[in-house]
Design an enzyme around this catalytic site. Structure first.
Site: not given
Length: 365
Positions: A157, A194, A196, A278
């Site tokens: 990110h 992931d 996200h 996650d």
């Protein structure tokens, strides 16, 4: 031999060294070069958030490192005890010098870098050691087995001049840029499972035509990017494969296959996987419903899609600890011995007791 190397690699000495190093690693491996290698930076523990923050040293110390140690000689360990000389250069390929300087200038206790992202005086060295593990993994890629950068915090990110989503430096983007500009590779694919969307990696490839980024992730979900699967970025080198809230393996694997197919068309020289965990049902920050063993299926699909392409994995998110440890082990299974052979190896005395001792969670800094 020197003339042959120049003929094969077009005079690119760094790329020639990469290939020769990979060949030597294959020759030296007792299992034919297929063992996964874990590049681990114990300094990760020097990057600490406040006690209540989900991104903490315990993500690795409490379950992941002990679970990997249980695999015995089925995996190799490479300790990264300090930063490489070129680690700052690697980071500055994908980040503004001012951003790097800001992190370096932090002294003492916690300093807020973003809404949920912090650093302290000891973070800079820990982050450079983590980046070094990713670079070492790229250097060793092609040795037969996958190279794993077991690092924290996550990085996908982090933007050019921003820290966000627990991420300070974008390790995956910097590893990609190193492969392209440092080793002279032609094309690198970044694949992200992931839960996200890696908005920082997406922003990087939007300005790098030699890289490709494909992500399977929950949508809607923070950071709010990657929701539109028709969006391919300004250079046409991105693929978004969103899944619904509560997604199980069948949906996740189908969208992951779409990422793999798009990446295969890019014909990469190297694949870097942003390996977050996650999407597990036990994760407290996401609403997907994968089980740890499901990551074995995702990893097998990846191995089948790229049987002859070097693979580098790097840890991103994942906050369920025990379940994440099981999932990481599951993701290694395509490259591990059969169960019976595995049991024998695990019970055998380790060949490097000092190295294992260094990796003991109770003895980390």
């Amino acid at each position: 031999a020197h003339t042959m190397r120049r003929r094969l690699f077009g005079g690119n000495v760094k790329l020639a060294r990469f290939a020769v190093g990979a060949w030597l690693l294959v020759r030296s491996s007792p299992t034919g070069g297929m063992r996964p290698t874990i590049h681990f930076a114990p300094k990760h523990a020097q990057h600490r958030n406040q006690a209540s923050h989900p991104e903490s040293p315990s993500r690795l110390e409490e379950a992941v490192v002990p679970a990997l140690r249980e695999l015995g000689e089925a995996i190799e360990w490479r300790l990264v005890e300090s930063a490489r000389a070129d680690a700052v250069e690697a980071v500055e390929r994908v980040h503004a010098a001012e951003h790097v300087a800001r992190v370096r200038s932090v002294r003492g206790g916690l300093t807020k870098l973003g809404a949920d992202t912090f650093a302290r005086g000891s973070s800079y060295g820990a982050l450079l050691a983590a980046q070094s593990a990713w670079l070492d993994a790229v250097d060793a890629a092609g040795a037969g087995g996958p190279q794993w950068a077991l690092t924290r915090p996550p990085g996908h990110h982090a933007g050019y001049a921003t820290a966000d989503g627990f991420c300070v430096f974008n390790f995956a983007a910097a590893a990609c840029a190193y492969a392209l500009d440092g080793l002279g590779m032609e094309r690198v694919a970044l694949l992200d499972w992931d839960a996200h969307h890696g908005n920082g990696v997406a922003a990087y490839v939007d300005e790098e035509p030699r890289a490709f980024y494909a992500s399977v992730h929950q949508a809607p979900l923070w950071p709010g990017t990657g929701d539109d699967e028709t969006e391919v970025g300004p250079l046409g080198n991105r693929k978004s494969a969103p899944v619904s809230r509560g997604a199980r393996l069948d949906e996740y694997a189908e969208r992951w296959q779409a990422c793999l197919e798009a990446a295969r068309r890019f014909r990469p020289s190297l694949v870097i996987v942003c390996a977050g965990f996650d999407a597990l049902a036990a994760d407290p920050l996401v609403q997907c419903s994968l089980e740890p063993d499901d990551f074995a299926a995702l990893a097998r699909d990846l191995a089948d899609a790229f049987p002859d392409v070097p693979l580098v994995f790097g840890l991103e998110g994942g906050y369920s600890r025990d379940e994440m440890a099981r999932a990481i082990v599951a993701a290694l299974t395509p490259w591990l011995p059969a169960a019976s052979d595995q049991a024998r190896r695990t019970s055998a005395p380790t060949a490097e007791p000092a190295l294992v001792a260094l990796c003991d969670a109770s003895e980390l800094p």
